[in-house]
Design a protein around this motif. Structure first.
Motif, mmCIF file in Angstrom:
data_model
loop_
_atom_site.group_PDB
_atom_site.id
_atom_site.type_symbol
_atom_site.label_atom_id
_atom_site.label_comp_id
_atom_site.label_asym_id
_atom_site.label_seq_id
_atom_site.Cartn_x
_atom_site.Cartn_y
_atom_site.Cartn_z
ATOM 1 N N VAL A 1 0.826 -1.206 0.000
ATOM 2 C CA VAL A 1 0.000 0.000 0.000
ATOM 3 C C VAL A 1 0.858 1.253 0.000
ATOM 4 O O VAL A 1 0.574 2.238 -0.693
ATOM 5 C CB VAL A 1 -0.946 -0.003 1.215
ATOM 6 C CG1 VAL A 1 -1.718 1.307 1.296
ATOM 7 C CG2 VAL A 1 -1.905 -1.177 1.144
ATOM 8 N N SER A 2 1.933 1.243 0.741
ATOM 9 C CA SER A 2 2.772 2.443 0.879
ATOM 10 C C SER A 2 3.368 2.902 -0.436
ATOM 11 O O SER A 2 3.666 4.082 -0.607
ATOM 12 C CB SER A 2 3.891 2.166 1.893
ATOM 13 O OG SER A 2 4.670 1.047 1.472
ATOM 14 N N ASP A 3 3.530 1.981 -1.402
ATOM 15 C CA ASP A 3 4.103 2.359 -2.698
ATOM 16 C C ASP A 3 3.076 2.958 -3.646
ATOM 17 O O ASP A 3 3.457 3.492 -4.695
ATOM 18 C CB ASP A 3 4.732 1.126 -3.371
ATOM 19 C CG ASP A 3 5.992 0.662 -2.656
ATOM 20 O OD1 ASP A 3 6.469 1.400 -1.759
ATOM 21 O OD2 ASP A 3 6.493 -0.432 -2.984
ATOM 22 N N VAL B 1 0.259 5.027 -2.682
ATOM 23 C CA VAL B 1 -0.519 6.155 -2.177
ATOM 24 C C VAL B 1 0.180 7.452 -2.532
ATOM 25 O O VAL B 1 1.400 7.499 -2.707
ATOM 26 C CB VAL B 1 -0.731 6.056 -0.652
ATOM 27 C CG1 VAL B 1 -1.566 4.845 -0.306
ATOM 28 C CG2 VAL B 1 0.591 6.035 0.084
ATOM 29 N N GLU B 2 -0.609 8.513 -2.624
ATOM 30 C CA GLU B 2 -0.079 9.832 -2.969
ATOM 31 C C GLU B 2 -0.942 10.889 -2.305
ATOM 32 O O GLU B 2 -2.168 10.757 -2.239
ATOM 33 C CB GLU B 2 -0.071 10.029 -4.491
ATOM 34 C CG GLU B 2 0.548 11.343 -4.938
ATOM 35 C CD GLU B 2 0.574 11.471 -6.453
ATOM 36 O OE1 GLU B 2 0.782 12.587 -6.956
ATOM 37 O OE2 GLU B 2 0.364 10.432 -7.130
ATOM 38 N N THR B 3 -0.298 11.935 -1.792
ATOM 39 C CA THR B 3 -1.035 13.018 -1.143
ATOM 40 C C THR B 3 -1.725 13.885 -2.188
ATOM 41 O O THR B 3 -1.116 14.240 -3.211
ATOM 42 C CB THR B 3 -0.081 13.882 -0.296
ATOM 43 O OG1 THR B 3 0.549 13.059 0.676
ATOM 44 C CG2 THR B 3 -0.832 15.007 0.407
ATOM 45 N N SER C 1 -2.940 3.613 9.875
ATOM 46 C CA SER C 1 -2.280 4.876 9.575
ATOM 47 C C SER C 1 -3.241 6.052 9.448
ATOM 48 O O SER C 1 -2.812 7.198 9.559
ATOM 49 C CB SER C 1 -1.473 4.746 8.273
ATOM 50 O OG SER C 1 -0.531 3.696 8.349
ATOM 51 N N LEU D 1 -5.242 6.361 -2.523
ATOM 52 C CA LEU D 1 -4.777 5.098 -3.084
ATOM 53 C C LEU D 1 -5.443 4.987 -4.452
ATOM 54 O O LEU D 1 -6.627 4.708 -4.556
ATOM 55 C CB LEU D 1 -5.168 3.916 -2.189
ATOM 56 C CG LEU D 1 -4.863 2.520 -2.750
ATOM 57 C CD1 LEU D 1 -3.387 2.351 -3.078
ATOM 58 C CD2 LEU D 1 -5.347 1.436 -1.801
ATOM 59 N N THR E 1 -5.019 11.589 1.512
ATOM 60 C CA THR E 1 -4.119 10.680 0.801
ATOM 61 C C THR E 1 -4.964 9.773 -0.075
ATOM 62 O O THR E 1 -6.043 9.329 0.333
ATOM 63 C CB THR E 1 -3.286 9.842 1.794
ATOM 64 O OG1 THR E 1 -2.591 10.723 2.672
ATOM 65 C CG2 THR E 1 -2.285 8.963 1.047
ATOM 66 N N GLU F 1 -4.492 -2.418 7.286
ATOM 67 C CA GLU F 1 -3.259 -1.625 7.175
ATOM 68 C C GLU F 1 -3.582 -0.148 7.038
ATOM 69 O O GLU F 1 -2.897 0.709 7.610
ATOM 70 C CB GLU F 1 -2.443 -2.113 5.980
ATOM 71 C CG GLU F 1 -1.102 -1.412 5.827
ATOM 72 C CD GLU F 1 -0.300 -1.959 4.657
ATOM 73 O OE1 GLU F 1 0.716 -1.318 4.291
ATOM 74 O OE2 GLU F 1 -0.671 -3.003 4.107
ATOM 75 N N ALA F 2 -4.623 0.164 6.270
ATOM 76 C CA ALA F 2 -4.988 1.564 6.094
ATOM 77 C C ALA F 2 -5.473 2.181 7.398
ATOM 78 O O ALA F 2 -5.127 3.330 7.725
ATOM 79 C CB ALA F 2 -6.076 1.672 5.025
#
Length: 534
Positions: free
Chosen positions: A387-389, A391-393, A432, A403, A401, A428-429
């Motif tokens: 997931v971390s790869d 996502v974008e603000t 955070s 996804l 943010t 996971e989401a």
């Protein structure tokens, strides 16, 4: 969730159906009216001559009641003898053999005899009789009506003369057979009186208002034909609209979905107002009023919806994953998710907006305008990327943010593997972000959407006015198959105007780049920068 529907609530009315399908009704009305006017203009002009006659009671028939005598005169008007005489008189007046016996008698005749209104055969009474004669020519129509009345006058006089002669002959036979002077005198007096009455009756003719030559045809009035066509078109259009409405029941009121979902209304979103209509259709509506016009009624409605979601999260005292679903696959659901995410982020709450609809990708285009396409939700559930790869603000608000959806994969993840991957992604989401908003495909279109609903903490239905009741009944059936927690629905009111215009505006609004005004974008970027330094 409600599984039984109040059927009567959605039964259409004729006027409601005409209002819903007003464009169809208007087209049908115009077409029928135009056909009526066209028919009247192409039809052969027909004229109708009108005359009246009042028949006095003869002296020879004083023994009859007035009603009985008038009945006999109406029968004489309808007799074959009068028709035969009328043919001869009319053709003589026209100097040509134009009319025949069928125009005065039998079926399809041009002549109409109208006894007093409301009278019954055998009780016509001694009042005025109307006579009309219809023909494609005005002069023939006038001649036919007047010839008929003249023929009746002649036939009446002939009948009176025959009756008088018969009575006189009977009296003369009685005189020849009498044997007493007294009887002879009485019979001679009666004969004299009968002869006098006969002359009086022959000298007294009916009162006739002769027909004038008609100036206007009875079927050439295009205005009247148009008016009749409008009425007929409205009736036909109303009937077809009602039939269509009964076959396609729609949600017409913002509280209608309560009867289907047994869930509260948490957002009533008005249509975005028109802006710069003369500069192009692409800018006619704002898909993101929270960014483009924060003070608009639509933006306030989204803040109210976001407040409802926040209250649900506060009541559960936990991080919350909310999935937004709809019956169809248009972009309205993505617009709701994007605006609600921006509204929640105004208070500083970190929000993750998940674009789970790879076929549309509308949420990504709204919250990440101008961002290049990359891996996203599809690759995460397939186990290809974390997931971390992906996502974008969002440049619209640093607390949002996204996804992204990611390119659709040919080999789809389904079944238990998909459900397990979605459960892991949501967990996971939530670790955070305090709030996770998921833009899900329609459960009526993709089976995987049901797993998204099942693994989320709460579900919200997004719908618009005019959507099919049957589609939402099917939605209830799909959502009832899993343990979904439906917390409410968002109702989007559609703008006025023809449907094809609204669809064109929606199609323009689906472009991946959302045109944020430069000054507003700079202001928002500066605000985000100050927030990050604080």
């Amino acid at each position: 969730m409600a599984t039984t529907i109040e059927q009567g609530r959605f039964e259409p009315t004729v006027f409601g159906a005409m209002r819903r399908y007003r464009l169809m009704v208007a087209v049908i009305t115009v077409l029928v009216a135009a056909a009526a006017v066209g028919h009247s203009l192409t039809q052969t002009e027909v004229y109708r001559a009108y005359a009246t006659i009042t028949v006095p009671q003869s002296a020879l028939a004083q023994g009859d009641s007035r009603e009985q005598y008038f009945d006999s005169q109406v029968l004489l008007l309808q007799s074959q003898d009068v028709a035969d005489r009328a043919v001869r008189i009319a053709n003589a007046g026209l100097n040509d053999t134009v009319l025949s016996i069928r125009h005065f008698a039998g079926e399809g005749k041009s002549l109409e005899i109208t006894p007093p209104e409301g009278a019954q055969p055998g009780a016509f009474g001694a009042t005025i009789v109307a006579v009309t004669f219809t023909w494609p020519g005005a002069r023939v129509a006038q001649t036919g009506a007047n010839a008929f009345l003249q023929a009746f006058d002649e036939a009446r006089s002939a009948a009176i003369a025959a009756q008088g002669a018969e009575e006189v002959a009977a009296l003369e036979r009685a005189i020849r057979d009498t044997r007493t002077a007294g009887q002879l005198t009485d019979l001679q007096n009666q004969r004299t009186q009968t002869l006098v009455q006969l002359q009086l009756d022959l000298a007294t003719h009916p009162t006739i208002a002769w027909a004038a030559e008609p100036q206007v045809p009875i079927n050439g009035n295009s205005k009247r034909a148009g008016a009749i066509g409008v009425v007929a078109g409205l009736m036909l259009g109303g009937a077809l609209a009602y039939l269509r409405a009964t076959r396609r029941r729609r949600l017409d009121d913002r509280l209608d979905p309560v009867a289907i979902y047994d869930a509260p209304l948490i957002g009533d979103i008005p249509p975005a107002g028109p802006k710069q209509l003369l500069s192009g259709l692409a800018t006619a509506t704002d898909p993101l009023p929270m960014a483009a016009d924060p003070q608009s009624p639509a933006a306030e409605a989204f803040r109210f919806t976001a407040g409802s979601v926040e209250r649900i999260r506060a009541a559960r005292d936990d991080r919350l994953a909310v999935v937004f679903v709809s019956a169809d696959s248009d972009t309205e659901r993505s617009k709701v998710v994007a605006n609600v995410a921006l509204a929640v982020a105004e208070s500083g709450t970190p929000v993750l907006a998940v674009d789970a609809d790879a076929t549309e990708g509308s949420l990504t285009g709204l919250l990440l305008p101008g961002s290049p396409q990359g891996d996203g939700f599809e690759q995460v559930v397939a186990g290809c990327r974390p997931v971390s790869d992906c996502v974008e603000t969002s440049p619209l608000n640093a607390d949002v943010t996204v996804l992204r959806a990611g390119p659709a994969r040919l080999s789809r993840t389904t079944g238990a593997a998909y459900a397990e991957a979605v459960d892991k992604l949501i967990a996971e989401a939530k670790s955070s972000f305090e709030l996770v908003l998921i833009d899900s495909p329609s459960p009526l279109r993709l089976a995987n959407a049901v797993d998204l609903v099942q693994d989320s903490d709460a579900a919200v239905v997004v719908l618009r006015s005019g959507e099919s009741v049957q589609d939402h009944v099917r939605m209830v059936e799909r959502l009832d198959q899993v343990e979904s927690d439906l917390v409410g629905y968002v109702y989007r009111r559609t703008g006025r105007g023809p449907k094809f215009v609204r669809r064109l505006l929606e199609r323009n609004a689906r472009r991946p780049e959302y045109p944020v005004p430069a000054r507003q974008f700079a202001f928002q970027a500066a605000k985000n920068a100050r927030g990050s330094r604080g």
